[in-house]
Design a protein around this motif. Structure first.
Motif, PDB file in Angstrom:
ATOM      1  N   GLU A 109     -10.772   8.434   1.586  1.00 11.85           N
ATOM      2  CA  GLU A 109     -10.665   7.579   0.258  1.00 11.85           C
ATOM      3  C   GLU A 109      -9.174   7.981  -0.724  1.00 11.85           C
ATOM      4  O   GLU A 109      -8.995   7.157  -1.585  1.00 11.85           O
ATOM      5  N   ASN A 110      -8.521   9.076  -0.166  1.00 10.25           N
ATOM      6  CA  ASN A 110      -7.150   9.191  -0.835  1.00 10.25           C
ATOM      7  C   ASN A 110      -6.274   8.056  -0.188  1.00 10.25           C
ATOM      8  O   ASN A 110      -5.815   7.334  -1.218  1.00 10.25           O
ATOM      9  N   VAL A 111      -6.532   7.391   1.045  1.00 15.12           N
ATOM     10  CA  VAL A 111      -5.656   6.579   1.169  1.00 15.12           C
ATOM     11  C   VAL A 111      -6.095   5.098   0.957  1.00 15.12           C
ATOM     12  O   VAL A 111      -5.333   4.058   0.840  1.00 15.12           O
ATOM     13  N   ALA A 112      -7.451   5.103   0.699  1.00 21.18           N
ATOM     14  CA  ALA A 112      -7.865   3.677   0.276  1.00 21.18           C
ATOM     15  C   ALA A 112      -7.749   3.574  -1.548  1.00 21.18           C
ATOM     16  O   ALA A 112      -7.998   2.526  -1.876  1.00 21.18           O
ATOM     17  N   PHE A 113      -7.432   4.613  -2.111  1.00 21.39           N
ATOM     18  CA  PHE A 113      -7.621   4.813  -3.531  1.00 21.39           C
ATOM     19  C   PHE A 113      -6.461   3.392  -4.230  1.00 21.39           C
ATOM     20  O   PHE A 113      -7.165   2.809  -5.176  1.00 21.39           O
ATOM     21  N   GLY A 114      -5.528   3.283  -3.773  1.00 21.28           N
ATOM     22  CA  GLY A 114      -4.525   2.221  -4.267  1.00 21.28           C
ATOM     23  C   GLY A 114      -5.180   0.836  -3.938  1.00 21.28           C
ATOM     24  O   GLY A 114      -5.248  -0.045  -4.803  1.00 21.28           O
ATOM     25  N   LEU A 115      -5.743   0.585  -2.885  1.00 22.87           N
ATOM     26  CA  LEU A 115      -6.356  -0.621  -2.552  1.00 22.87           C
ATOM     27  C   LEU A 115      -7.689  -0.654  -3.268  1.00 22.87           C
ATOM     28  O   LEU A 115      -7.872  -2.122  -4.025  1.00 22.87           O
TER      29      LEU A 115
ATOM     30  N   LYS B  42     -10.448  -2.085   6.789  1.00 26.41           N
ATOM     31  CA  LYS B  42      -9.646  -2.673   7.812  1.00 26.41           C
ATOM     32  C   LYS B  42      -8.226  -2.264   7.843  1.00 26.41           C
ATOM     33  O   LYS B  42      -7.639  -1.529   8.826  1.00 26.41           O
ATOM     34  N   ARG B  43      -7.499  -1.971   6.757  1.00 24.28           N
ATOM     35  CA  ARG B  43      -6.288  -1.654   6.176  1.00 24.28           C
ATOM     36  C   ARG B  43      -6.039  -0.209   6.525  1.00 24.28           C
ATOM     37  O   ARG B  43      -5.239   0.351   6.881  1.00 24.28           O
TER      38      ARG B  43
ATOM     39  N   LEU C  62       1.833   3.382   2.574  1.00 25.67           N
ATOM     40  CA  LEU C  62       1.981   2.463   3.551  1.00 25.67           C
ATOM     41  C   LEU C  62       0.924   1.409   3.465  1.00 25.67           C
ATOM     42  O   LEU C  62       1.002   0.455   3.756  1.00 25.67           O
ATOM     43  N   VAL C  63      -0.553   1.810   3.202  1.00 25.96           N
ATOM     44  CA  VAL C  63      -1.460   0.970   3.139  1.00 25.96           C
ATOM     45  C   VAL C  63      -1.383  -0.234   2.347  1.00 25.96           C
ATOM     46  O   VAL C  63      -2.170  -1.240   2.451  1.00 25.96           O
TER      47      VAL C  63
END
Length: 356
Positions: free
Chosen positions: A109-115, A127-128, A163-164
């Motif tokens: 969820e940290n990585v997905a936050f911006g998306l 996917k990303r 980077l995501v």
């Protein structure tokens, strides 16, 4: 200053355009943090802002990111002025020194936050996030929380979160400063490989010259709000322009000199140079590893010296020679001994005429 949203033209050209900082000035009250800085950073380049604390490097990074507005000057990406574009609308992401991970969110969820905050559909988010986590080899940590990660793992999660979003420019604000020496060395090599594989423009801020030399295509050395020298690691190390650059990038012997015929007069005696200096009095620089200990004088620039002190460092030995306090880095064998008389050779092509 009016808020400007990046046009489709900016987004399209940013992928192949350069990042240009043009005469940027930043003042905080009566303090001038940046005094008219200009730089051009090529697309796909790993560029490092290197300098001591307080030199203005982080302020410049924040202006590029959009967190600060310059007092004067502008920032262009792909030829378009993005100075007034807000940070969240720029094709730029930042990895902070503290990593700034959300403690209550899992790694995924940290990585997905911006998306998620930009409204991407779940399938695209999945996917990303999985792609970038796989690239950084952190997919096995996706269910963990930040407090369950090591320093190196947190650094990779912060990189993934940036980077995501597929930025055109990735800004790195001393992201390796909290790592131990061994892990920092490993992460530096990994970061360089990652940048080369992605082809994304990376801009790193650091005060660590070894780190800058390891990862960079080019380095800008900063001091007191000014860029002192820009070049490849080899250029700024082997051909520093000033005493500050010579000493900040590794060890350097600085030799005060005065022009004397075709060479210069120094405490070591007369030295021949590749070219006659423009100044009457100034300084030369030579790296310790370029000073040679030879069995007997051979040609020019050989001086009789005495070994004052020796430090054994395993792969090499360092010695300080008199007169002049000359520092030499040599193979560990044969060992040098304090009090020993030796001949030092200073090759002409290793002597750098400094501007100051």
């Amino acid at each position: 200053m009016a808020v400007i949203r990046p046009s489709a033209k900016v987004q399209a050209r940013a992928a192949t355009g350069t990042l240009a900082v043009e005469n940027v000035v930043k003042r905080f009250g009566e303090v001038t943090a940046l005094g008219g800085v200009s730089l051009e950073i090529k697309a796909g380049e790993f560029f490092t802002l290197l300098g001591p604390s307080g030199c203005g490097k982080t302020t410049l990074l924040r202006i590029i990111a959009g967190f600060e507005l310059p007092t004067a000057g502008c920032v262009r990406l792909g030829g378009e002025d993005i100075t007034a574009v807000p940070a969240n609308q720029r094709p730029v992401n930042t990895v902070f020194q503290s990593y700034a991970l959300f403690p209550h969110l899992s790694v995924f969820e940290n990585v997905a936050f911006g998306l998620r905050s930009r409204g991407f559909p779940q399938a695209e988010v999945q996917k990303r996030v999985e792609t970038v986590m796989g690239m950084l080899q952190i997919e096995r940590f996706m269910a963990r929380y930040p407090h369950q990660l090591s320093g190196g793992q947190k650094q990779r999660v912060a990189m993934a979160r940036a980077l995501v979003n597929e930025p055109q420019v990735l800004l790195l604000d001393e992201p390796m400063s909290a790592l131990d020496a061994k892990l920092r060395a490993e992460v530096q090599v990994g970061l360089r490989r990652l940048q080369r594989s992605l082809g994304t423009t990376f801009i790193l801020v650091t005060h660590d010259q070894d780190e800058a030399m390891t990862v960079s295509d080019r380095i800008a050395v900063m001091r007191e709000g000014q860029v002192i020298q820009v070049g490849t690691p080899e250029e700024v190390y082997a051909r520093p322009r000033t005493c500050f650059v010579a000493e900040f990038l590794g060890a350097a012997n600085l030799i005060p000199a005065s022009r004397n015929g075709s060479g210069v007069k120094t405490a070591l005696g007369h030295l021949e140079l590749p070219a006659v200096p423009q100044w009457e009095e100034g300084n030369l620089a030579i790296r310790p590893e370029r000073v040679e200990i030879v069995p007997e004088p051979r040609g020019s620039n050989c001086v009789q010296v005495q070994v004052r002190e020796v430090v054994y460092r395993g792969s090499h030995q360092e010695a300080w020679l008199e007169p002049g306090g000359l520092r030499v880095r040599a193979a560990p064998y044969p060992p040098l001994r304090p009090g020993e008389e030796v001949v030092a050779h200073l090759p002409k092509d290793a002597l750098v005429v400094l501007d100051d």
